[in-house]
Design a protein around this motif. Structure first.
Motif, PDB file in Angstrom:
ATOM      1  N   TYR A  94       0.848  -1.191   0.000  1.00 31.50           N
ATOM      2  CA  TYR A  94       0.000   0.000   0.000  1.00 31.50           C
ATOM      3  C   TYR A  94       0.882   1.238   0.000  1.00 31.50           C
ATOM      4  N   PHE A  95       0.833   1.969  -1.115  1.00 31.41           N
ATOM      5  CA  PHE A  95       1.589   3.214  -1.237  1.00 31.41           C
ATOM      6  C   PHE A  95       0.648   4.394  -1.034  1.00 31.41           C
ATOM      7  N   ARG A  96       1.161   5.430  -0.352  1.00 29.26           N
ATOM      8  CA  ARG A  96       0.414   6.686  -0.358  1.00 29.26           C
ATOM      9  C   ARG A  96       0.389   7.180  -1.798  1.00 29.26           C
ATOM     10  N   SER A  97      -0.742   7.712  -2.227  1.00 30.16           N
ATOM     11  CA  SER A  97      -0.883   8.230  -3.601  1.00 30.16           C
ATOM     12  C   SER A  97      -0.549   7.155  -4.629  1.00 30.16           C
ATOM     13  N   ASN A 122      13.112   9.486  -2.629  1.00 30.67           N
ATOM     14  CA  ASN A 122      13.449  10.377  -3.745  1.00 30.67           C
ATOM     15  C   ASN A 122      12.349  10.415  -4.799  1.00 30.67           C
ATOM     16  N   ILE A 123      11.136  10.095  -4.378  1.00 28.77           N
ATOM     17  CA  ILE A 123      10.000  10.088  -5.289  1.00 28.77           C
ATOM     18  C   ILE A 123       8.899  10.914  -4.635  1.00 28.77           C
ATOM     19  N   SER A 124       8.497  11.995  -5.267  1.00 32.31           N
ATOM     20  CA  SER A 124       7.589  12.957  -4.624  1.00 32.31           C
ATOM     21  C   SER A 124       6.245  12.346  -4.274  1.00 32.31           C
ATOM     22  N   SER A 125       5.816  11.319  -5.024  1.00 30.85           N
ATOM     23  CA  SER A 125       4.491  10.750  -4.784  1.00 30.85           C
ATOM     24  C   SER A 125       4.486   9.728  -3.660  1.00 30.85           C
ATOM     25  N   ILE A 126       5.654   9.347  -3.128  1.00 26.72           N
ATOM     26  CA  ILE A 126       5.719   8.315  -2.092  1.00 26.72           C
ATOM     27  C   ILE A 126       6.156   8.933  -0.769  1.00 26.72           C
ATOM     28  N   ASP A 127       5.226   8.950   0.191  1.00 23.92           N
ATOM     29  CA  ASP A 127       5.567   9.381   1.543  1.00 23.92           C
ATOM     30  C   ASP A 127       5.860   8.178   2.429  1.00 23.92           C
ATOM     31  N   ALA A 128       5.130   7.085   2.197  1.00 20.13           N
ATOM     32  CA  ALA A 128       5.265   5.902   3.042  1.00 20.13           C
ATOM     33  C   ALA A 128       4.601   4.728   2.335  1.00 20.13           C
ATOM     34  N   PHE A 129       4.934   3.515   2.767  1.00 19.34           N
ATOM     35  CA  PHE A 129       4.255   2.343   2.221  1.00 19.34           C
ATOM     36  C   PHE A 129       4.347   1.178   3.197  1.00 19.34           C
ATOM     37  N   THR A 130       3.437   0.222   3.020  1.00 22.75           N
ATOM     38  CA  THR A 130       3.259  -0.886   3.952  1.00 22.75           C
ATOM     39  C   THR A 130       3.104  -2.183   3.186  1.00 22.75           C
ATOM     40  N   GLN A 171       4.279  11.606  11.941  1.00 21.78           N
ATOM     41  CA  GLN A 171       3.254  11.089  12.853  1.00 21.78           C
ATOM     42  C   GLN A 171       2.034  10.624  12.059  1.00 21.78           C
ATOM     43  N   PHE A 172       1.577  11.500  11.163  1.00 19.19           N
ATOM     44  CA  PHE A 172       0.367  11.188  10.398  1.00 19.19           C
ATOM     45  C   PHE A 172       0.627  10.038   9.430  1.00 19.19           C
ATOM     46  N   ASP A 173       1.794  10.046   8.779  1.00 19.20           N
ATOM     47  CA  ASP A 173       2.134   8.959   7.852  1.00 19.20           C
ATOM     48  C   ASP A 173       2.117   7.605   8.557  1.00 19.20           C
ATOM     49  N   ALA A 174       2.710   7.538   9.753  1.00 19.59           N
ATOM     50  CA  ALA A 174       2.773   6.277  10.491  1.00 19.59           C
ATOM     51  C   ALA A 174       1.373   5.809  10.881  1.00 19.59           C
ATOM     52  N   ALA A 175       0.510   6.750  11.301  1.00 17.72           N
ATOM     53  CA  ALA A 175      -0.865   6.393  11.649  1.00 17.72           C
ATOM     54  C   ALA A 175      -1.638   5.955  10.406  1.00 17.72           C
ATOM     55  N   HIS A 176      -1.379   6.598   9.292  1.00 16.03           N
ATOM     56  CA  HIS A 176      -2.010   6.240   8.012  1.00 16.03           C
ATOM     57  C   HIS A 176      -1.636   4.808   7.623  1.00 16.03           C
ATOM     58  N   GLU A 177      -0.370   4.453   7.775  1.00 15.15           N
ATOM     59  CA  GLU A 177       0.061   3.098   7.414  1.00 15.15           C
ATOM     60  C   GLU A 177      -0.540   2.049   8.350  1.00 15.15           C
ATOM     61  N   LEU A 178      -0.716   2.403   9.619  1.00 11.94           N
ATOM     62  CA  LEU A 178      -1.388   1.497  10.552  1.00 11.94           C
ATOM     63  C   LEU A 178      -2.816   1.223  10.090  1.00 11.94           C
ATOM     64  N   ALA A 179      -3.462   2.229   9.526  1.00 16.21           N
ATOM     65  CA  ALA A 179      -4.821   2.045   8.997  1.00 16.21           C
ATOM     66  C   ALA A 179      -4.844   0.970   7.921  1.00 16.21           C
ATOM     67  N   HIS A 180      -3.888   1.009   6.996  1.00 13.53           N
ATOM     68  CA  HIS A 180      -3.838  -0.020   5.955  1.00 13.53           C
ATOM     69  C   HIS A 180      -3.662  -1.409   6.572  1.00 13.53           C
ATOM     70  N   ILE A 181      -2.825  -1.508   7.604  1.00 11.78           N
ATOM     71  CA  ILE A 181      -2.591  -2.797   8.265  1.00 11.78           C
ATOM     72  C   ILE A 181      -3.879  -3.323   8.894  1.00 11.78           C
ATOM     73  N   LEU A 182      -4.627  -2.439   9.542  1.00  8.63           N
ATOM     74  CA  LEU A 182      -5.810  -2.869  10.288  1.00  8.63           C
ATOM     75  C   LEU A 182      -7.060  -3.008   9.422  1.00  8.63           C
ATOM     76  N   LEU A 183      -7.209  -2.125   8.438  1.00  7.27           N
ATOM     77  CA  LEU A 183      -8.488  -2.017   7.741  1.00  7.27           C
ATOM     78  C   LEU A 183      -8.535  -2.686   6.380  1.00  7.27           C
ATOM     79  N   HIS A 184      -7.394  -2.894   5.749  1.00  6.16           N
ATOM     80  CA  HIS A 184      -7.419  -3.299   4.344  1.00  6.16           C
ATOM     81  C   HIS A 184      -6.763  -4.658   4.108  1.00  6.16           C
TER      82      HIS A 184
END
Length: 385
Positions: free
Chosen positions: A79-82, A168-176, A202-215
């Motif tokens: 799961y990649f942001r954007s 080094n990729i503007s569209s990627i903040d975090a991934f899981t 902080q927000f990125d880490a919480a966002h990635e936790l959402a993917h782990i729990l919800l998807h």
């Protein structure tokens, strides 16, 4: 010892990892694209001279190009942001990094007891409601309604393997990504360190936790259309906001001056969440009207807070420590020397990389592994009598 068969797939992964296209690596080597394609598809084997040049340009040891990834591991989607704006090539490069981090983790875990995965099983009803899911995980982890000071440490302490690297990729903040091996589940979260913003992390880490729990970790994302992907990202953002800004406590704080940016700036230090994210949360909780929300957004733009808000430079982003700490424990307690650790990674996990690559992947200072060599001082010599 060098294995006997050249593995063209390893050339392809090394090329992608170093951000080379087939055209650019061919130009660098002074050969045709067709020849590179033959190497990568095992139609022909590079000469010794060509191998030397590949090693030098791609900065991988020769053994790397002769190894096979034959481990019995089930790897979920990433799961990649954007996701919609992230190219397939960029996704693949980051997936290669996750494979390396996973191998390093398993190698170190032979000697170190990492925290076990500690996640609740959410009901179907809660899975569809990010607000309820955030309450569930707060209760499960006994967080109460208090601010979360360090999301990265919270993930690590509950068995999620976290790493940072420069995407080094503007569209990627975090991934899981989820992986299954040895009968256990493992979740890997990579947070980009390009932005250097503690509140965004902080927000990125919480966002990635959402993917782990919800998807669904094994959902085929190639079959997900843009609207479905947009909805999953929306759910992850809503979960992150609800987790970091619990409803009752945040309403109590924000309702004093809900349409005042300076008040949100005051709350930023308490909740460790950006002003921008708090205004969105306030709107979604009906603390402010549609017109008030857009007025605040215009003010944020006028104050040039889109890229950087006040206090952003005053707080250093939290960094993962478990992989780094575990490696240093091994070295400092002489369980393995630096070269022995690299050798174990190579011989058992089929990943031969140089020491700098290892250090960059887990976030320790360059030169650390080679500093911890086997002590040779026990060899005693003296003059003949």
């Amino acid at each position: 010892m060098i294995k006997s068969n050249f593995n063209g797939e390893r050339l392809r992964t090394a090329r992608l990892y170093r951000n080379y296209t087939i055209t650019s690596i061919a130009e660098e080597l002074g050969i045709t694209k067709q020849m590179i394609s033959k190497y990568e598809n095992d139609k022909t084997v590079p000469s010794s001279e060509m191998l030397l040049r590949l090693e030098s340009i791609l900065n991988f040891p020769r053994n790397y190009f002769f190894e096979n990834d034959n481990e019995n591991i089930k790897i979920g989607n990433t799961y990649f942001r954007s996701l919609a704006s992230t190219s397939k090539k960029d996704q693949e490069v980051q997936n290669i990094k996750l494979v390396y981090i996973s191998k390093i983790y398993r190698c170190i875990a032979e000697y170190i007891n990492f925290p076990k995965l500690n996640l609740p099983e959410l009901s179907e009803v809660i899975l569809e409601d990010p607000e309820k899911a955030s309450l569930e995980i707060r209760e499960y982890w006994k967080l109460g309604n208090n601010p979360i000071t360090n999301m990265v440490r919270l993930l690590e302490s509950n068995g999620i393997i976290v790493s940072t690297n420069k995407t080094n990729i503007s569209s990627i903040d975090a991934f899981t990504q989820k992986q299954e091996f040895d009968g256990e589940d493992f979740y890997f979260v990579v947070l980009g360190q390009d932005k250097g913003n503690a509140f965004r992390r902080q927000f990125d880490a919480a966002h990635e936790l959402a993917h782990i729990l919800l998807h669904d970790p094994f959902l085929n994302l190639n079959e997900v259309d843009k609207d479905e992907n947009r909805e999953m990202e929306k759910q992850a953002n809503e979960f992150a906001a609800a987790l970091l800004l619990p409803k009752e406590e945040f309403i109590r704080d924000a309702s004093m001056h809900p349409a005042d940016l300076n008040h949100y700036l005051y709350l930023k230090k308490k909740w460790n969440v950006s002003v921008s994210a708090m205004t969105v949360r306030a709107y979604n909780l009906d603390l402010i009207s549609y017109n008030q929300y857009h007025y605040l957004q215009r003010q944020i733009s006028q104050r040039k807070w889109r890229k950087e808000e006040p206090y952003d430079r005053e707080v250093a982003p939290s960094s993962p420590i478990l992989l780094k700490k575990a490696t240093l424990m091994l070295l400092e307690n002489k369980k393995l020397s630096g070269p022995e650790l690299l050798d174990k990674l190579s011989t058992k996990y089929n990943l031969t990389i140089n020491s700098e690559e290892f250090e960059d992947l887990i976030g320790i200072d360059r030169g650390t592994l080679l500093k911890y060599r086997k002590d040779q001082s026990a060899v005693i010599i003296d003059f003949k009598k």
